[in-house]
Motif scaffolding. Sequence first.
Motif, PDB file in Angstrom:
ATOM      1  N   ILE A  34     127.746 -14.809   6.227  1.00  0.00           N
ATOM      2  CA  ILE A  34     128.688 -15.655   6.984  1.00  0.00           C
ATOM      3  C   ILE A  34     129.251 -16.951   5.986  1.00  0.00           C
ATOM      4  O   ILE A  34     129.687 -16.653   4.473  1.00  0.00           O
ATOM      5  CB  ILE A  34     126.503 -16.767   7.554  1.00  0.00           C
ATOM      6  CG1 ILE A  34     126.162 -15.814   7.937  1.00  0.00           C
ATOM      7  CG2 ILE A  34     127.285 -17.989   8.349  1.00  0.00           C
ATOM      8  CD1 ILE A  34     124.909 -16.093   8.023  1.00  0.00           C
ATOM      9  N   ARG A  35     130.726 -17.766   6.390  1.00  0.00           N
ATOM     10  CA  ARG A  35     131.029 -18.312   5.903  1.00  0.00           C
ATOM     11  C   ARG A  35     130.043 -19.465   5.459  1.00  0.00           C
ATOM     12  O   ARG A  35     129.508 -20.118   5.966  1.00  0.00           O
ATOM     13  CB  ARG A  35     131.835 -19.257   6.524  1.00  0.00           C
ATOM     14  CG  ARG A  35     133.184 -18.634   6.875  1.00  0.00           C
ATOM     15  CD  ARG A  35     133.621 -18.921   8.270  1.00  0.00           C
ATOM     16  NE  ARG A  35     134.086 -18.117   8.560  1.00  0.00           N
ATOM     17  CZ  ARG A  35     135.472 -17.255   7.998  1.00  0.00           C
ATOM     18  NH1 ARG A  35     135.790 -17.844   6.986  1.00  0.00           N
ATOM     19  NH2 ARG A  35     136.313 -16.239   8.814  1.00  0.00           N
ATOM     20  N   GLU A  36     130.072 -19.635   4.071  1.00  0.00           N
ATOM     21  CA  GLU A  36     129.313 -20.828   3.450  1.00  0.00           C
ATOM     22  C   GLU A  36     130.053 -21.925   3.711  1.00  0.00           C
ATOM     23  O   GLU A  36     130.423 -22.711   3.735  1.00  0.00           O
ATOM     24  CB  GLU A  36     129.346 -20.339   1.511  1.00  0.00           C
ATOM     25  CG  GLU A  36     128.435 -21.111   0.832  1.00  0.00           C
ATOM     26  CD  GLU A  36     128.357 -21.000  -0.374  1.00  0.00           C
ATOM     27  OE1 GLU A  36     129.678 -20.015  -0.913  1.00  0.00           O
ATOM     28  OE2 GLU A  36     128.524 -21.549  -1.612  1.00  0.00           O
ATOM     29  N   GLY A  37     129.343 -23.311   3.545  1.00  0.00           N
ATOM     30  CA  GLY A  37     128.929 -24.744   4.062  1.00  0.00           C
ATOM     31  C   GLY A  37     129.237 -24.360   6.007  1.00  0.00           C
ATOM     32  O   GLY A  37     129.805 -25.460   6.265  1.00  0.00           O
ATOM     33  N   LEU A  38     129.459 -23.161   6.650  1.00  0.00           N
ATOM     34  CA  LEU A  38     129.764 -23.476   7.832  1.00  0.00           C
ATOM     35  C   LEU A  38     129.000 -24.726   9.101  1.00  0.00           C
ATOM     36  O   LEU A  38     127.131 -24.427   8.214  1.00  0.00           O
ATOM     37  CB  LEU A  38     129.355 -21.875   8.861  1.00  0.00           C
ATOM     38  CG  LEU A  38     129.885 -22.226   9.396  1.00  0.00           C
ATOM     39  CD1 LEU A  38     131.471 -22.335  10.670  1.00  0.00           C
ATOM     40  CD2 LEU A  38     129.814 -20.396  10.164  1.00  0.00           C
ATOM     41  N   LYS A  39     128.940 -24.898   9.790  1.00  0.00           N
ATOM     42  CA  LYS A  39     128.017 -25.969   9.857  1.00  0.00           C
ATOM     43  C   LYS A  39     128.255 -25.971  11.700  1.00  0.00           C
ATOM     44  O   LYS A  39     128.915 -25.570  12.407  1.00  0.00           O
ATOM     45  CB  LYS A  39     127.971 -27.494   9.666  1.00  0.00           C
ATOM     46  CG  LYS A  39     128.567 -28.073   8.158  1.00  0.00           C
ATOM     47  CD  LYS A  39     127.385 -28.528   7.730  1.00  0.00           C
ATOM     48  CE  LYS A  39     127.839 -28.889   6.072  1.00  0.00           C
ATOM     49  NZ  LYS A  39     128.756 -28.445   5.642  1.00  0.00           N
ATOM     50  N   TRP A  40     126.658 -25.934  11.846  1.00  0.00           N
ATOM     51  CA  TRP A  40     126.722 -26.077  13.516  1.00  0.00           C
ATOM     52  C   TRP A  40     127.284 -27.747  14.547  1.00  0.00           C
ATOM     53  O   TRP A  40     127.511 -28.338  12.982  1.00  0.00           O
ATOM     54  CB  TRP A  40     125.567 -26.082  13.725  1.00  0.00           C
ATOM     55  CG  TRP A  40     124.312 -25.118  13.921  1.00  0.00           C
ATOM     56  CD1 TRP A  40     123.637 -25.099  12.522  1.00  0.00           C
ATOM     57  CD2 TRP A  40     124.283 -23.909  14.239  1.00  0.00           C
ATOM     58  NE1 TRP A  40     123.429 -23.500  13.020  1.00  0.00           N
ATOM     59  CE2 TRP A  40     123.824 -23.280  13.923  1.00  0.00           C
ATOM     60  CE3 TRP A  40     125.380 -23.368  15.461  1.00  0.00           C
ATOM     61  CZ2 TRP A  40     124.071 -21.688  14.452  1.00  0.00           C
ATOM     62  CZ3 TRP A  40     125.312 -22.110  16.048  1.00  0.00           C
ATOM     63  CH2 TRP A  40     124.414 -21.375  15.861  1.00  0.00           C
ATOM     64  N   SER A  41     127.006 -27.799  15.056  1.00  0.00           N
ATOM     65  CA  SER A  41     127.401 -28.958  15.903  1.00  0.00           C
ATOM     66  C   SER A  41     127.041 -30.326  15.642  1.00  0.00           C
ATOM     67  O   SER A  41     127.766 -31.620  16.026  1.00  0.00           O
ATOM     68  CB  SER A  41     128.927 -28.788  17.426  1.00  0.00           C
ATOM     69  OG  SER A  41     126.539 -28.107  17.782  1.00  0.00           O
ATOM     70  N   ASP A  42     125.957 -30.255  15.670  1.00  0.00           N
ATOM     71  CA  ASP A  42     125.280 -30.990  15.130  1.00  0.00           C
ATOM     72  C   ASP A  42     125.301 -31.428  13.656  1.00  0.00           C
ATOM     73  O   ASP A  42     124.913 -32.986  13.003  1.00  0.00           O
ATOM     74  CB  ASP A  42     124.126 -31.315  15.004  1.00  0.00           C
ATOM     75  CG  ASP A  42     122.517 -30.207  15.366  1.00  0.00           C
ATOM     76  OD1 ASP A  42     124.337 -29.424  14.163  1.00  0.00           O
ATOM     77  OD2 ASP A  42     121.982 -29.803  15.270  1.00  0.00           O
TER      78      ASP A  42
END
Lengths: 327, 655
Positions: B142-150
Amino acid sequence: MIIYIIRRLINALITLFVISVISFAIIQLPPGDFLTSYIAQLRVSGEDIDLATVEALRKQYGLDKPIYIQYLKWIWGILHGDFGYSFSWKKPVNELLWNRLGITVLVAVLSLIFSWCFGFIIGMYSAVHPYSIGDYLATVLGYIGLAVPNFLLALVLLWGIYTLTEENLSGLYSIKYLNIPMNFEKFLDILKHLWIPVLVLGTSGMAGLIRTLRANLLDELHKPYVEAALSKGLPENKVFWKYPLRIAMIPFISTVGWSLPWIFSGATITAIVLNLPSVGPLLLNALKNQDMYLAGSLVMFLSFFTVIGTLISDILLAWVDPRIRFE
Amino acid sequence: MLRKFLWGFIIAIFVVQILAIGLNEIVPGEYYNLTDYERLTGKKITKFNEAPMLKEMVEKGLLPPIEERLPRNPVVVVPYEDVGKYGGTWNRAWYGLSDEWNAGRICYEFMLISDKAGKELLPDILESLQVSEDGREYVMKIREGLKWSDGEPVTAEDVRFWYYDVLLNKELTPSVPSVFQPGGEVFSLEIIDDYTFKVIFKEPYPLFPFALAGDGGRAGLEFVVPSHYIKKFHPKYVGLERANEIAKNNGYNTWYQFVKDKCLQSNSWLVNPDLPVLFPWKLSKDSSERALILERNPFYFKIDPEGNQLPYIDRIVFHYVENQQMLLMKAISGEIDMQGRHLTIADYSILASNREKGGYKIILARQAVGSADTLMINQNYTDDPVIGEILREPKFRQALSLAVNREEIWQLVYQGLGEPRQASFVKGVKYYDPEWEKAFAEYNPDKANELLDEMGLKWDPSHSYRLRPDGKKLEIVIEYTTPTQTREKTMEMVKSYLEKVGISVVLKPIDRSLYVTRLEAGQLQIGVWEFDRNVDPVGDPAHILGSQWAPLTWQWYNTGKKTGMPPKEGTDLWKLFEIWDQLVKEVDSKKRDELMKEVINLHKKNIWMVGFVGALPQPIVVKNNMKNVPQGLLWDFPLIRSPKNLRPEQFYFEK
């Protein structure tokens, strides 16, 4: 009179119960259930869904249970003010109903007032002045109102307005007023849209009223008791308002009961054509998708209004025509 | 820790990257990892920019700065025309929640994503994917530092939670979808580090990447789910009592009904604005029944080549309409900014004549539909054994096909739009075969009569119709639904052609759900459906394996050969599934292509599906001020999920 009303009320309750059973059964008659039609719909738009998922959903929504259990669950909920869950909207049926009831009632009441006012005035005029130019005009108008299907009139109006003004008057208001709290401008915009359904629904109701009132009044006006009253010197106006009109209105009143549900259900196609957020289109879609709790609740609502309407007209009749009270 | 590291090392040695993930040149409308983009162009993107509304929020301290919201290696989207401007509202029309894919096809992000033509898979939520040589083990990062919309990070914990607490939870997943259990056994999962995990199958499963690209209509709800959010309702984390209490308070009987409805179904994100997503737009709290409103996700992980965070457009409003006519009305009066869904070629002339008034243009895509109205000749029909035998005879199907004048249908019903053709793959897709396109597609009633005579279907004495072997009049029932105005007309014409060669036909338009019920029970003699999904026959073989023309056999195949009707040994249908069983396990993509050729050859000869006109244009209404909407692309589902392949996040409004 009170006993009469109570008896009517008890009858109404029994009728409602029977209707609820029948309507629930009828909604269940076509093969499949909400999920089958949901899958069908997905497939038509190119999507698909895993069969195992469908089975799981069926269980989750209780669609795997026998129909009488589903019915009992639903009716039990209704007695507690809970109308069940709409599969296709993923919302409690309650919410959906209340959201749409306001606009439905508004359109219904406005078009009822429209058709009654004009129907009454024109009907009286044509009866008092039969075979005059005005009468012929009213007759032609009435026939057009009766003969042209509502949805067609709605379509023609919409299209005509669009080609003339390049404005799309469907729906309840223009898209720029979406999610804006009510203010004067939005109110004006709503009025700009609202007259179409009121006119469309009103004219067809009006046409019927004109014909009925005219025919009845013409019958009554030449009856001996009217001539006797006139020859005894009673003023023409007084005679007219007090006797023939009252009797001519009996069929008028006895059909009041039907106009309530008619406006809720009969307006469906018009509402669909006009994209109105009223109850009718909701019912049609619920039936198409076999969204049973929603469809069932709406059918119940319609029946409820029919029963209430009939009750009102019975009471009114008893009031207008004393003969009925002593039946 | 050391052991884990060693493991990773060993895998790294044995794993070979056999999938062509990532492109090697810069193509407009495609996705690149930032690192790949920089490598290919030699250009560095060091400064990031964001929408004015987000900048404001950052200044007020409501949002972290853009650098912290983007993953370390974001996706670069190369715009179709030029770098866009921020702002605007995109108006569309939809039929309500049942039309959920109207929004889904614009927004869904999957582990991998298809390129615009459906030929290669590109990285999406995953930054990389490595496959072992035997096609059994997949290492995903998974992309490191990827964030959910919250704003919460996406990590391997989300994967672990999904696997153990959703997929293997009997209440949330009563039966594991077939894509996750090839050969009947669920894969096993191994977490390698915070962002990397490994999926291991018992058997080779080379088609798994297609499943990761969101095939089969699933909604990208697998592998990464917002565990920090769902845990609030999951009995394993809050206790059964509390979980059930929450569900009750929300009007559900059990916790799992609640969790499924609000978090795990394909339309959950359209009914629950609190559900964290990874999409360019997410549900706004302003939504109502009249209009569904999506607003930009401040943590979206894609940027343009100048470092501007996407999407350009602030919000999408889906206006509820009751029917297609109303949708058309909205389109011609200019109330729709861009939409192709629910518009068909039958609407083209009315759309075209109102172009100037409505202030829009019409662009055309090419539908990957081999034939819009296709006779699906049921190989499982048994209600009338004599008819069943006739339907199973290849000569009969060939005769049907030869008896129809496609040119005439094309001209009269479709006004010369699209192409007259056999039901076969369309030009521009991987497995297009010109011979199949023409197989038994010429108008040759003499040859058709000859074939029917060979079958022993004699004419009645007055020579007005043919007789079945048992002496009764030969009569075939064709059942169809009427989604388009063109289907009814086409079927009327087909009926008259078939009657000329002595086959009398009863046309029966029926309701959609009744159609599906009858289809799945194998009760249709001949059904009519669209032969679509041509872009991805390997990942989504429903049509070529007979979901419409051998529904019980398809069911047999789909249920792990447990229920349904197995094909009779030695028949071509049996051969088809033999080949398919090999194909799905074949790791070498070249050999897979060869097997696919054999499948096509079987179809060419058997004509299980008889098509007439296909490859129709898909009209798309685009407001004059909307830019970066490309013309002439393929239009299909599920792999390219149009209009996702038009890359909606890079559309923008010129003021």
